[in-house]
Write a protein that holds these residues in place. Structure first.
Motif, PDB file in Angstrom:
ATOM      1  N   SER A  89       0.856  -1.188   0.000  1.00 20.85           N
ATOM      2  CA  SER A  89       0.000   0.000   0.000  1.00 20.85           C
ATOM      3  C   SER A  89       0.888   1.232   0.000  1.00 20.85           C
ATOM      4  N   GLY A 133       0.299   5.221  -1.674  1.00 20.81           N
ATOM      5  CA  GLY A 133       0.505   6.105  -2.824  1.00 20.81           C
ATOM      6  C   GLY A 133       0.574   5.404  -4.161  1.00 20.81           C
ATOM      7  N   LEU A 134      -0.004   4.201  -4.246  1.00 24.52           N
ATOM      8  CA  LEU A 134       0.049   3.478  -5.527  1.00 24.52           C
ATOM      9  C   LEU A 134      -0.949   4.055  -6.529  1.00 24.52           C
ATOM     10  N   ASP A 135      -0.534   4.154  -7.780  1.00 29.25           N
ATOM     11  CA  ASP A 135      -1.464   4.580  -8.826  1.00 29.25           C
ATOM     12  C   ASP A 135      -1.581   3.476  -9.892  1.00 29.25           C
ATOM     13  N   GLU A 136      -2.345   3.735 -10.929  1.00 28.07           N
ATOM     14  CA  GLU A 136      -2.618   2.703 -11.919  1.00 28.07           C
ATOM     15  C   GLU A 136      -1.354   2.086 -12.507  1.00 28.07           C
ATOM     16  N   GLN A 192       1.609   1.792 -11.334  1.00 29.83           N
ATOM     17  CA  GLN A 192       2.339   1.006 -10.345  1.00 29.83           C
ATOM     18  C   GLN A 192       1.634  -0.313 -10.060  1.00 29.83           C
ATOM     19  N   ILE A 242      -5.303   0.750  -1.666  1.00 32.28           N
ATOM     20  CA  ILE A 242      -5.261   2.000  -2.434  1.00 32.28           C
ATOM     21  C   ILE A 242      -6.044   3.084  -1.718  1.00 32.28           C
ATOM     22  N   THR A 269      -5.130   7.345  -1.736  1.00 27.04           N
ATOM     23  CA  THR A 269      -5.091   8.656  -2.376  1.00 27.04           C
ATOM     24  C   THR A 269      -5.555   8.636  -3.831  1.00 27.04           C
ATOM     25  N   SER A 270      -5.050   7.686  -4.618  1.00 20.32           N
ATOM     26  CA  SER A 270      -5.358   7.765  -6.041  1.00 20.32           C
ATOM     27  C   SER A 270      -6.812   7.407  -6.346  1.00 20.32           C
ATOM     28  N   LEU A 271      -7.569   6.958  -5.330  1.00 19.11           N
ATOM     29  CA  LEU A 271      -9.007   6.729  -5.514  1.00 19.11           C
ATOM     30  C   LEU A 271      -9.845   7.827  -4.876  1.00 19.11           C
ATOM     31  N   SER A 272      -9.191   8.806  -4.227  1.00 18.74           N
ATOM     32  CA  SER A 272      -9.965   9.755  -3.420  1.00 18.74           C
ATOM     33  C   SER A 272     -10.358  11.018  -4.168  1.00 18.74           C
ATOM     34  N   ASP A 310      -1.829  14.815  -0.524  1.00 21.15           N
ATOM     35  CA  ASP A 310      -1.611  13.524   0.102  1.00 21.15           C
ATOM     36  C   ASP A 310      -1.112  13.731   1.531  1.00 21.15           C
TER      37      ASP A 310
END
Lengths: 244, 244, 244, 244, 244, 244
Positions: A123, A125-128, A130, A143, A145-148, B154
């Protein structure tokens, strides 16, 4: 709202109590950092978690609090043995030179000592890209941040027809329209409302149908809205149509 | 919420009734496209707007509905004369090859015919670089989309101290801290809570002070929060410290 | 000269009287901007053009003089009906944000109102990539600037043989040569004049022949030169050999 | 035409007989490659050139025909001594790895042997950046190809005023205009013909004047046109205003 | 050492006497520049070389000392005729604008005059991409600088096991390992020493074997090392496995 | 050889016994990873190192073997107190996301607990830009790989003069030369040996002198060579002349 959007978009589960309730699902998660910080040691935290939580909760232990992910994982695996479901690496960015190499090294060390059953989760800060780059060696992702948030979809509610007569500002297509999709989920260009037949999908040849439905009439909802589970299922069934 | 954020961030006004009320400000705006579409002509719409609205409302006329911005602006200027406050170009992207050239041409044509008093406003998908590139030739901007969301900041609510003892996960600075700013608004690195003196601003030498305040005590707000007008004023006073 | 070069290079027609005469072709074109400017309105100009010109001249009306291309086209189509052959968009660059979208929108609006027979032409600073990017949705192009000059072909008239003996400056291949092409039009490397057989085309295997001919002898032209129509036909027949 | 354009643009001389005559100048140039090719040796060609040409023609010898520029230059310098004015390097591109290094080496070798008086000229496909990069070590340049064409200036002869009333197609500034320049040569934006005062130059503050003159009246030239020498002098006097 | 590394890496021969001796090969090479410089002329140098060297030494003449490669090559070919094995172009970078064009021009001129038997070699600062770009038109290459060093391979001699127990610093895979390769030469990931079976090659399915051998025991070499010729043969046999 | 080159190039010390002896310097270094691996714990290794080594050896402890650099450093600092000279981070690349942030965090934690005296050293694959980017927050660096090789300097031993007469291959400057440097260390272009005066430095105007000296005569060294210490001092004194 975020939990609901993540869930109907295809995520396996959500971690907040309120979000899970609104979905009529059980919330799920792992041991928090605070447990290790309060008890002062990752193994003690893992043992306390193991001792007190209902047995149906999988034992997933955070291994990045104090020490290196490799050493901590081995200590936890030796302490919990078969009861250890997995370890979670929430490695901070300053220590994340090559997360793939860390996971490969950890997998090697666990396997070498007979802990093939221990799953590895990552877990932080992973994005698509990564997730795509790591999914072959991992058992799951956490996941946040990248979903928020999501990019703004720029739209305007333009007038395109007045009393049955098509009229629109320059730059807009005038007239009432049929919004179309093909049966396999491909997007299809809209056509005038009065056009006789929507034809076949230009991409795959499948049958095309109009997607506009009357949901509200005189301020009343005509039908029950689908459940989050039904929406999620529909989303997942459509994904193949968007693959490259 | 969006209107409030835009206003306290420095915008001159907001256009929704609800947003303006929440700020104790008057909402403001221009003639809408729908008026021209319903009346079928920009000049008719401008005249109707001019005839019926209270005289304190500035006459700002949309000139991109049917015709070219130049021709429509001249027609409107001839119809309303001195009562015309300004024209607004909401030119769609398909017609926006070089908005700067369109504005320069429009300014030329208005001035050539004695309409130096007519102001020119532009709206439609403008972002920061576009506003910066146009501000020398325009009288104002209408901004929507690029103010309606913000990039995610973040952050994590980490434990950094337990019962007076600094302890933190690897990757985090442990211990309670003083958050600092200098009197001229420059950001200053935090220091331990127990440090004796925050020193001077490393950028400008000004005095440094702690910005943490107790706002809630036992669940009660200790003080009234500042008005949007006061926050906006404070924001604008700080801007020079962030200029290059 | 420019008209001749454009014509033998494959263009369908030319617009200057002199150029057309030199080619023994009829000049062709559309209504000019000056007509609309003098009459003050695009529809009046179209009607005047329609009333006075011989019936074999196709009615192609410029729709970018005063208003937006969409609105003007619809007005002209309603005024001329079936006699309208097409509209021409000479949209200036400052209004040309996305010419493809403008054309698609115009096509939509014309079709929606039953004007499927009206053709759409675009002119104004078009170059090769723009023509290639638009040709699927347009009925024709008016090209000027990008045909009015050509890159310099750098060449030198070097001595390569003196009294039958090959000799050349360093950097040049010495000796008299055969210039070759294959029967399908592919370029083939030159070979020495004395070489026995030019062989087959290295690209397609077709027969190769020498292209040098004696055109002048003692200052007299030995044969009539081919007509522009013949040259154009030859050029078009060769094009497939240069396609990717 | 090319010679005239090059000359009035600032070139020191032209090499064709006809071009020079039209300018009332003497043509100038160097020994051609053909002389060396016919005589079979650069030194023989240089000696023949030296023996037969009028003494006022500077002896500039091409040194790239057969051998290396360095070796040939030294042979020619030893043969002609003080009578050698210069050498010209028309080095072909396949041998031109670093023309600056070749010139530096040649200068070194000539100077080392007492031929400081021999000038070095370079020709062959040079463009503006190459000339700028070499001018500190060279005595002159021979320029052909890059002066033999120019990029097209895209323009249109638009109607901007009809019977005293400003009117123009969208995209064009309407009305008759004054074309302006400041006394130091800086370009200044045009203003309406009826504007009272052109003001001062926005770049340097110098006085601004209108540059439009009546040259033809009733088809007759009102005044003699300036000589090429006068135009060239004017061009050179304006160059400083365009420097960075 | 350099000669040995170049030879076992696949080069055809080496030019130093000592290097060749250590390989039990004959050294090989061409005429040096010093011979031409001392005799003052390339043809004289070629004739002297031809007169005095044993007949089994191929006559390869340097043609870049004084003149252009083309002219010098033709002079040498005319002087030595059938005895000339080849010419070598060690063209300095300042004269190397397009070495491919120089070689093509030279090949043309030699062939035109019946010297098809003369081979062309190039040397001077060539690297891998240049060799690959020229190999279709050349008969050989002389390589120096780009073979005289190699990038550093970063490695560390880490402890990974202590008294049979795997232990390693974080960042290193612990435990003794088997180094593997497949029978076709593909690299295969190492596995723990105790793993039962190395399995098949993941790239080609061939059998995999361990490559670690005991070479030294109690400070004594157990077996003779292979000859440079054997190593070179092995290297060349493995090359296909590394091709794209 | 590597140690000598590093030392005379300005490094403070070397770590191999043999290299240090050849320089008549003491070797220096830190605790190795093997000590921690054998004793199984960083603190035990640090205590053993502290107990047994002569007191003049600074206690610098490796803190990246098992745990996180922050946690290990604090444990070691608490164990050794004032006797701890410094910690060394040899963090592997897979854990080195942002080494600057790791060092800043470590410095914060050490200072927060009163260990301001503990120095921080970093090693492991550092190159010039990394050293430059970190030197403001570090007390020293351990450099290996990037000092263990150097780019090849391409050179050739060309003949430039034969029996007093300048002669060279094309591409080379002929004649014996003076190699020059100015008194402040700036490089100056060489001039012919016979030139009377080397003039002044074109960069700074300082006096210029020839740097060629006769070191060998009849195979005998005329003078003792300078010590590594003297060379290193000379190198360091010249560095300012190469700064930007």
């Amino acid at each position: 709202m975020l939990d609901r959007a993540a869930y109907i978009g295809g995520c396996d589960g959500v971690s907040t109590v309120l979000g899970a309730e609104s979905l009529a699902e059980r919330h799920s998660g792992t041991m928090p950092h605070s447990l290790a910080l309060i008890l002062g040691d990752t193994v003690k935290a893992a043992q306390s978690f193991d001792k007190r939580l209902p047995s149906e909760v999988p034992r997933i232990v955070l291994v990045d609090t104090f020490g290196d992910e490799k050493v901590e994982s081995l200590r936890v695996a030796q302490a919990l043995g078969k009861r250890l479901h997995g370890v979670r690496l929430d490695t901070p960015s300053s220590r994340r030179g090559d997360i793939r190499k860390i996971v490969e090294e950890l997998r090697w060390e666990l396997d070498l000592r007979g802990f093939q059953h221990v799953r590895i989760y990552v877990s932080g800060g992973l994005d698509e890209p990564q997730v795509a780059a790591l999914e072959d060696i991992l058992d799951g992702f956490g996941i946040g941040t990248s979903l928020s948030n999501a990019p703004v979809l720029d739209f305007a509610a333009d007038i395109v027809e007045i009393e049955g007569k098509p009229i629109a500002k320059k730059g807009k297509f005038s007239g009432r329209k049929q919004a179309l999709r093909c049966e396999k989920g491909h997007p299809v260009k809209p056509i005038p409302w009065v056009a006789r037949s929507p034809g076949a999908c230009p991409l795959c040849g499948a049958k095309v149908f109009g997607v506009l439905q009357t949901l509200l009439k005189n301020g009343k909802l005509l039908d029950a809205l689908p459940s989050p589970q039904a929406i999620r299922k529909y989303v997942l069934s459509q994904l193949p149509a968007f693959a490259l």
